[in-house]
Design a protein around this motif. Structure first.
Motif, PDB file in Angstrom:
ATOM      1  N   GLY A   1      13.220  -2.453   5.073  1.00 37.76           N
ATOM      2  CA  GLY A   1      13.221  -3.866   6.038  1.00 37.76           C
ATOM      3  C   GLY A   1      12.326  -3.859   7.181  1.00 37.76           C
ATOM      4  O   GLY A   1      12.392  -4.821   7.866  1.00 37.76           O
ATOM      5  N   GLU A   2      11.709  -2.775   7.342  1.00 36.18           N
ATOM      6  CA  GLU A   2      11.011  -2.749   8.845  1.00 36.18           C
ATOM      7  C   GLU A   2       9.645  -3.639   8.602  1.00 36.18           C
ATOM      8  O   GLU A   2       9.273  -4.301   9.549  1.00 36.18           O
ATOM      9  N   ARG A   3       8.988  -3.855   7.517  1.00 39.50           N
ATOM     10  CA  ARG A   3       7.818  -4.536   7.160  1.00 39.50           C
ATOM     11  C   ARG A   3       7.589  -4.801   5.726  1.00 39.50           C
ATOM     12  O   ARG A   3       8.174  -4.280   5.166  1.00 39.50           O
ATOM     13  N   PHE A   4       6.536  -5.584   5.621  1.00 43.76           N
ATOM     14  CA  PHE A   4       6.137  -5.845   4.251  1.00 43.76           C
ATOM     15  C   PHE A   4       4.908  -4.990   3.880  1.00 43.76           C
ATOM     16  O   PHE A   4       3.989  -4.522   4.715  1.00 43.76           O
ATOM     17  N   SER A   5       5.235  -4.368   2.670  1.00 42.95           N
ATOM     18  CA  SER A   5       3.937  -3.545   2.114  1.00 42.95           C
ATOM     19  C   SER A   5       4.105  -3.805   0.578  1.00 42.95           C
ATOM     20  O   SER A   5       5.179  -3.049   0.046  1.00 42.95           O
ATOM     21  N   TYR A   6       3.077  -4.258  -0.130  1.00 43.11           N
ATOM     22  CA  TYR A   6       3.100  -4.464  -1.300  1.00 43.11           C
ATOM     23  C   TYR A   6       3.159  -3.231  -2.156  1.00 43.11           C
ATOM     24  O   TYR A   6       2.596  -2.337  -2.073  1.00 43.11           O
ATOM     25  N   CYS A   7       4.386  -3.264  -3.197  1.00 42.15           N
ATOM     26  CA  CYS A   7       4.774  -2.031  -3.813  1.00 42.15           C
ATOM     27  C   CYS A   7       5.035  -2.390  -5.346  1.00 42.15           C
ATOM     28  O   CYS A   7       5.788  -2.998  -5.704  1.00 42.15           O
ATOM     29  N   ASN A   8       3.980  -1.847  -6.223  1.00 42.13           N
ATOM     30  CA  ASN A   8       4.221  -2.157  -7.489  1.00 42.13           C
ATOM     31  C   ASN A   8       5.199  -1.215  -8.146  1.00 42.13           C
ATOM     32  O   ASN A   8       5.779  -1.697  -9.014  1.00 42.13           O
ATOM     33  N   GLY A   9       5.316  -0.112  -7.652  1.00 37.05           N
ATOM     34  CA  GLY A   9       6.670   0.889  -8.285  1.00 37.05           C
ATOM     35  C   GLY A   9       7.958  -0.250  -8.011  1.00 37.05           C
ATOM     36  O   GLY A   9       9.063   0.123  -8.846  1.00 37.05           O
ATOM     37  N   GLY A  10       8.216  -0.719  -6.856  1.00 39.52           N
ATOM     38  CA  GLY A  10       9.443  -1.573  -6.661  1.00 39.52           C
ATOM     39  C   GLY A  10       9.703  -2.448  -7.589  1.00 39.52           C
ATOM     40  O   GLY A  10      10.919  -2.643  -7.995  1.00 39.52           O
ATOM     41  N   TYR A  11       8.484  -3.008  -8.434  1.00 38.18           N
ATOM     42  CA  TYR A  11       8.787  -4.092  -9.347  1.00 38.18           C
ATOM     43  C   TYR A  11       9.164  -3.270 -10.714  1.00 38.18           C
ATOM     44  O   TYR A  11       9.834  -3.884 -11.341  1.00 38.18           O
TER      45      TYR A  11
ATOM     46  N   HIS B   1       9.177  -6.788  -1.278  1.00 39.02           N
ATOM     47  CA  HIS B   1       8.068  -5.741  -1.045  1.00 39.02           C
ATOM     48  C   HIS B   1       8.371  -5.231   0.502  1.00 39.02           C
ATOM     49  O   HIS B   1       7.430  -5.009   1.314  1.00 39.02           O
ATOM     50  N   THR B   2       9.717  -5.211   0.919  1.00 37.88           N
ATOM     51  CA  THR B   2       9.815  -4.535   2.060  1.00 37.88           C
ATOM     52  C   THR B   2      10.935  -3.278   2.151  1.00 37.88           C
ATOM     53  O   THR B   2      11.404  -2.834   2.946  1.00 37.88           O
ATOM     54  N   SER B   3      10.790  -2.680   0.621  1.00 36.98           N
ATOM     55  CA  SER B   3      11.697  -1.467   0.626  1.00 36.98           C
ATOM     56  C   SER B   3      11.276  -0.296   1.375  1.00 36.98           C
ATOM     57  O   SER B   3      12.054   0.672   1.585  1.00 36.98           O
ATOM     58  N   GLY B   4       9.994  -0.108   1.549  1.00 36.97           N
ATOM     59  CA  GLY B   4       9.418   1.300   1.988  1.00 36.97           C
ATOM     60  C   GLY B   4       9.338   2.365   1.047  1.00 36.97           C
ATOM     61  O   GLY B   4       8.835   3.521   1.567  1.00 36.97           O
ATOM     62  N   ILE B   5       9.682   2.076  -0.160  1.00 35.56           N
ATOM     63  CA  ILE B   5       9.575   3.311  -1.034  1.00 35.56           C
ATOM     64  C   ILE B   5       8.037   3.459  -1.341  1.00 35.56           C
ATOM     65  O   ILE B   5       7.124   2.864  -1.181  1.00 35.56           O
ATOM     66  N   GLY B   6       7.855   4.901  -1.460  1.00 29.97           N
ATOM     67  CA  GLY B   6       6.756   5.271  -1.823  1.00 29.97           C
ATOM     68  C   GLY B   6       6.295   4.795  -3.465  1.00 29.97           C
ATOM     69  O   GLY B   6       7.039   4.709  -4.035  1.00 29.97           O
ATOM     70  N   ASP B   7       4.714   4.529  -3.453  1.00 31.05           N
ATOM     71  CA  ASP B   7       4.413   3.628  -4.644  1.00 31.05           C
ATOM     72  C   ASP B   7       3.364   4.531  -5.374  1.00 31.05           C
ATOM     73  O   ASP B   7       2.527   5.208  -4.878  1.00 31.05           O
ATOM     74  N   TYR B   8       3.695   4.659  -6.828  1.00 34.99           N
ATOM     75  CA  TYR B   8       2.927   5.306  -7.615  1.00 34.99           C
ATOM     76  C   TYR B   8       1.240   4.731  -7.592  1.00 34.99           C
ATOM     77  O   TYR B   8       0.216   5.324  -7.882  1.00 34.99           O
ATOM     78  N   LEU B   9       1.268   3.313  -7.291  1.00 35.59           N
ATOM     79  CA  LEU B   9      -0.155   2.802  -7.081  1.00 35.59           C
ATOM     80  C   LEU B   9      -0.216   2.096  -5.831  1.00 35.59           C
ATOM     81  O   LEU B   9       0.148   0.849  -5.852  1.00 35.59           O
ATOM     82  N   ASP B  10      -0.401   2.737  -4.732  1.00 36.33           N
ATOM     83  CA  ASP B  10      -0.329   2.082  -3.556  1.00 36.33           C
ATOM     84  C   ASP B  10      -1.537   1.444  -2.958  1.00 36.33           C
ATOM     85  O   ASP B  10      -2.765   2.001  -2.972  1.00 36.33           O
ATOM     86  N   GLU B  11      -1.486   0.008  -2.992  1.00 33.22           N
ATOM     87  CA  GLU B  11      -2.782  -0.614  -2.825  1.00 33.22           C
ATOM     88  C   GLU B  11      -3.413  -0.769  -1.471  1.00 33.22           C
ATOM     89  O   GLU B  11      -4.303  -1.267  -1.361  1.00 33.22           O
ATOM     90  N   GLU B  12      -2.484  -0.133  -0.553  1.00 36.61           N
ATOM     91  CA  GLU B  12      -2.844   0.131   0.788  1.00 36.61           C
ATOM     92  C   GLU B  12      -3.934   1.363   0.666  1.00 36.61           C
ATOM     93  O   GLU B  12      -4.654   1.718   1.958  1.00 36.61           O
TER      94      GLU B  12
END
Length: 328
Positions: A143-153, A98-109
């Motif tokens: 790699g900048e930080r952790f950000s939980y990403c549903n789309g990444g999985y 969860h460090t990819s930084g990609i935009g998420d279709y379901l961003d829990e932030e």
């Protein structure tokens, strides 16, 4: 365990505590199917929501063990022309942690329960998720930080399916569920749940069938039982699913603090020496904690949205202090 009783107030589902081959205690509460009046039992299957990510990570690592993937391979190399907004520097390892930084279709932030952008009945295979993943710009450099990403999985599931050449659900079954002896686990259609499977209910009493994809993928949708999850932990740590070197990758601390004092590995949450599977969505809550040195698993599976994480943490603490001895 005679004096250890979990907090079941308002709960609807199954709570289980097991060590090795021993069932320390199991409690079933409420109905799996309100229309049929079918009760929850220890054998009831429940949706795992994001708990599915643990199996996605392990499937990905098994493909790395086979040499068809690498942690450092760039996702862009495997996606070809799909999802062009995923940056060139995003690797498999970034997606896993969860460090990819990609935009998420379901961003829990922003909103963990936001409605999906496509009709749920269209999401009946992993490739069908591609249109829903389109159009989300990069949030930050990989790699900048952790950000939980549903789309990444989901991206990991797409990649795994492509390199393996078989549908993702079949891939997880062959590489995780079968070697772990998880005979009750799988990715059922939400509009055709098999017997013995709990229906998820929203707070207003409606089912969750219009809220979640009809067939799950890399970020959610697997169903399992308390017994199967205990079998999973034991098989994983015994090296029966993947080589111990890959188990180490799945369980090592990659992120020291991913929020709420928890660490994160690659698909597994870490709380001191407990390994954790966790997920929650419309009408679904799932938590399974495993303490490796005592082979103890405490699991809570619910088919309503009810606080579960803290209950299972407290039950694990109680079990540990109740004379549970290290496994041989």
């Amino acid at each position: 365990m005679s004096d250890v009783v979990p907090d079941l107030e308002g709960f609807c589902g199954v709570v289980s505590a097991r060590r090795g081959d021993q069932v320390l205690g199991e409690w079933s509460v409420g109905l799996a199917d309100r229309t049929a009046g079918a009760p929850n039992t220890p054998e009831t299957r429940f949706g795992l929501a994001s708990g599915t990510k643990t199996f996605t990570a392990l499937t990905t690592l098994s493909l790395i063990g086979d040499g068809v993937l690498r942690l450092d391979i760039r996702a862009r190399e495997l996606l070809e022309n799909d999802l062009p907004l995923i940056a060139d520097d995003v690797t498999i390892d970034h997606l896993l942690s969860h460090t990819s930084g990609i935009g998420d279709y379901l961003d829990e932030e922003i909103d963990a329960l936001a409605p999906l952008s496509v009709p749920v009945q269209q999401l009946d295979s992993t490739p069908a998720y591609l249109p829903m993943l389109e159009g989300f710009p990069t949030k930050f450099p990989a790699g900048e930080r952790f950000s939980y990403c549903n789309g990444g999985y989901v991206v990991l599931a797409i990649i795994a399916e492509r390199v393996a050449g078989i549908p993702f659900a079949d891939l997880v079954r062959k590489r995780v569920f079968e070697p772990a002896g998880m005979g009750a686990s799988g990715f059922p259609r939400s509009d055709r749940l098999p017997p013995g499977t709990a229906t998820g209910y929203k707070e207003d009493g409606r089912t969750n069938v219009f809220e979640l994809p009809v067939v799950g993928s890399g970020d959610g949708g697997a169903h399992s039982t308390a017994g199967d999850l205990h079998r999973f932990w034991r098989a994983l740590l015994a090296g029966r699913i993947v080589d111990p070197s890959l188990v180490a990758l799945l369980t090592e601390r990659v992120i020291d603090d991913a929020g709420d004092g928890l660490g994160y590995s690659r698909g597994v949450w870490l709380d001191d020496d407990d390994l954790i599977i966790v997920g929650g969505d419309h009408g679904v809550v799932a938590v399974s904690r495993h303490h490796p040195s005592t082979a103890t698993t405490v699991t809570g599976l619910a088919n309503v949205e009810v606080p579960t994480f803290a209950r299972i943490r407290e039950l694990m603490r109680a079990v540990k202090s109740d004379g549970v001895v290290p496994a041989e």
